[in-house]
Design an enzyme around this catalytic site. Structure first.
Site, mmCIF file in Angstrom:
data_model
loop_
_atom_site.group_PDB
_atom_site.id
_atom_site.type_symbol
_atom_site.label_atom_id
_atom_site.label_comp_id
_atom_site.label_asym_id
_atom_site.label_seq_id
_atom_site.Cartn_x
_atom_site.Cartn_y
_atom_site.Cartn_z
ATOM 1 N N ALA A 153 0.829 -1.212 0.000
ATOM 2 C CA ALA A 153 0.000 0.000 0.000
ATOM 3 C C ALA A 153 0.860 1.258 0.000
ATOM 4 C CB ALA A 153 -0.934 -0.004 1.205
ATOM 5 N N TYR A 154 1.899 1.249 0.819
ATOM 6 C CA TYR A 154 2.773 2.418 0.908
ATOM 7 C C TYR A 154 3.517 2.646 -0.404
ATOM 8 C CZ TYR A 154 6.539 5.438 2.613
ATOM 9 O OH TYR A 154 7.436 6.462 2.777
ATOM 10 N N ALA A 155 4.091 1.573 -0.960
ATOM 11 C CA ALA A 155 4.833 1.706 -2.211
ATOM 12 C C ALA A 155 3.922 2.165 -3.337
ATOM 13 C CB ALA A 155 5.504 0.378 -2.559
ATOM 14 N N SER A 157 1.298 4.055 -3.065
ATOM 15 C CA SER A 157 1.008 5.480 -2.885
ATOM 16 C C SER A 157 2.179 6.343 -3.342
ATOM 17 C CB SER A 157 0.652 5.779 -1.422
ATOM 18 O OG SER A 157 1.786 5.702 -0.571
ATOM 19 N N LYS A 158 3.391 5.889 -3.077
ATOM 20 C CA LYS A 158 4.563 6.662 -3.468
ATOM 21 C C LYS A 158 4.860 6.522 -4.956
ATOM 22 C CE LYS A 158 5.602 8.531 0.487
ATOM 23 N NZ LYS A 158 5.589 10.009 0.667
#
Length: 245
Positions: A153-155, A157-158
């Site tokens: 999820a974090y990757a 978003s980035k």
């Protein structure tokens, strides 16, 4: 803008971690700094106090990065205090680690609201307000290249931040404003350390050829370059990770 005119910078997420290091480094370089915070005014005030005690100029400004009205007010406050804005640095972000199969979708929404919508909202304001000769600097992540489990999820978003960055650079053609992103490697901020045991941290520290974790100051050094002399770097993502990826 004259090269002799002091620069004014807004740093989102400037109250801690990489954001605080960026705010303090740019203040050291002579920038007046708007130190943005989302919920912890006391930490922002500490950053402002550190800057002013060293002879710099700083202002704490609060707001939700994903709320266009609150961020418009943040930009207004910095412009009113310092006379304009030349550099905007988007360090504000959240992270939740989980396998994709088990991630709570409410956490996904929260990550994307801050990291994607927040970056978009701040970039939108910056595109309208940053003065000629200025810079917009987003924050991506080296995890996007590493494809580490639990970072889905974090990757994602980035990766969206990476996609936005060169597009905005091209949309600002003719305005003499650069738009770039910094993609740090593992850096021992509270955001990074949460949920990791010491063995995991040690393994990540050994992974780069430099054989250490990054520091907030490492990222701040790259931001200072992009915010100042790096006028021919535009629409790029700079991976600041000691050769990790």
């Amino acid at each position: 803008m004259s090269d002799n005119t002091p620069r004014v910078t807004l740093v989102t997420g400037g109250s801690g971690g990489i954001g605080r290091a960026v705010a303090e480094r740019l203040a050291h370089d002579g920038h007046a700094v708007g130190v943005h915070y989302a919920g912890n005014k006391a930490r922002a005030d500490e950053t402002v106090a550190a800057i002013t005690s060293a002879g710099g100029r700083a202002l704490a400004v609060g707001g939700d990065v994903a709320d266009e009205h609150e961020m418009s007010a943040v930009f207004d406050a910095v412009e009113k205090e310092f006379g304009g804005i030349d550099v905007v640095v988007n360090t504000a972000g959240v992270m939740k680690l989980s396998p994709i199969a088990t991630l709570d979708l409410d956490d996904l929404d929260r990550i994307h609201r801050t990291n994607i919508r927040g970056t978009f909202v701040v970039s939108q304001q910056a595109a309208r307000r940053v003065r000629r000769g200025g810079a917009i600097i987003n924050f991506a992540t080296s995890v996007r290249r590493l494809a580490l489990p639990t970072y889905g999820a974090y990757a994602a978003s980035k990766a969206a931040v990476e996609a936005m960055t060169p597009i905005l650079a091209r949309e600002l053609r003719g305005k003499d404003i650069t738009v770039n992103a910094v993609a740090p490697g593992p850096t021992p901020t509270p955001l990074f350390l949460e949920g990791k045991d010491q063995a995991t941290i040690d393994n990540l520290a050994k992974a780069p050829p430099m054989e250490r974790l990054g520091t907030p100051q490492d990222s701040a050094e790259v931001v200072a370059f992009l915010a100042g002399p790096a006028r021919w770097i535009n629409g790029q993502v700079l991976f600041a990770n000691g050769g990790l990826a």
